[in-house]
Scaffold this motif. Structure first.
Motif, PDB file in Angstrom:
ATOM      1  N   UNK A  84      54.799  25.625  33.797  1.00  0.00           N
ATOM      2  CA  UNK A  84      54.423  25.977  32.430  1.00  0.00           C
ATOM      3  C   UNK A  84      55.695  25.987  31.578  1.00  0.00           C
ATOM      4  N   UNK A  85      55.517  25.860  30.299  1.00  0.00           N
ATOM      5  CA  UNK A  85      56.645  25.834  29.381  1.00  0.00           C
ATOM      6  C   UNK A  85      56.420  26.911  28.321  1.00  0.00           C
ATOM      7  N   UNK A  86      57.473  27.621  28.005  1.00  0.00           N
ATOM      8  CA  UNK A  86      57.409  28.636  26.957  1.00  0.00           C
ATOM      9  C   UNK A  86      58.647  28.468  26.084  1.00  0.00           C
ATOM     10  N   UNK A  87      58.432  28.314  24.802  1.00  0.00           N
ATOM     11  CA  UNK A  87      59.521  28.090  23.853  1.00  0.00           C
ATOM     12  C   UNK A  87      59.916  29.426  23.238  1.00  0.00           C
ATOM     13  N   UNK A  88      61.153  29.855  23.490  1.00  0.00           N
ATOM     14  CA  UNK A  88      61.643  31.136  22.976  1.00  0.00           C
ATOM     15  C   UNK A  88      62.646  30.964  21.837  1.00  0.00           C
ATOM     16  N   UNK A  89      62.795  29.766  21.331  1.00  0.00           N
ATOM     17  CA  UNK A  89      63.824  29.520  20.322  1.00  0.00           C
ATOM     18  C   UNK A  89      63.630  30.317  19.046  1.00  0.00           C
TER      19      UNK A  89
END
Length: 133
Positions: A84-89
């Motif tokens: 899975x991918x999670x963008x925290x930017x």
């Protein structure tokens, strides 16, 4: 070794009692955190991980301790991609660090589902301030 075709699997018979640890409540698994300073191509990362799982049967195994006369380790022809991918930017650095720390704690408490491969719990990739963690 016993071959079983019903679910596109190969079954490996173990020694009596070899899988008794599967019922154990204690869990041990490794959790790693890496930081890469490079662009993230989610599709490429998914293809690479899929290829690794396809080439290594161990990553497609599960255990069936109830449907047969003895516990079997089953090697499945294919398994779901555990990525899975999670963008925290968009989060401030302290919030990113808290989110990653919370995720690590969640993973420590997650139990393996031995009859549902892959036995990789998850492979999370998180872009954070230009880095991949």
């Amino acid at each position: 070794m016993t071959k079983s075709k019903p679910a596109n699997t190969i079954a490996f018979q173990g020694e009596p009692g070899a899988y008794s640890h599967l019922a154990c409540r204690a869990v041990y698994h490794d959790i790693f955190e890496f930081h890469f300073r490079m662009p993230l191509d989610e599709a490429a990362w998914s293809r690479v991980l899929s290829g690794v799982i396809e080439r290594h049967p161990t990553l497609r195994t599960g255990f069936d301790v109830g449907r047969f006369s003895e516990p079997l380790q089953l090697v499945h022809a294919s398994v779901p991609l555990p990525c899975t991918f999670e963008d925290l930017r968009d989060l401030a650095v302290p919030d990113q660090e808290r989110r990653i720390a919370a995720w690590i704690e969640e993973e420590r408490g997650r139990r393996f589902v031995y009859d549902a491969p892959p036995l990789l719990l998850r492979s999370d990739v998180r872009p954070a301030t230009g880095a991949v963690a």
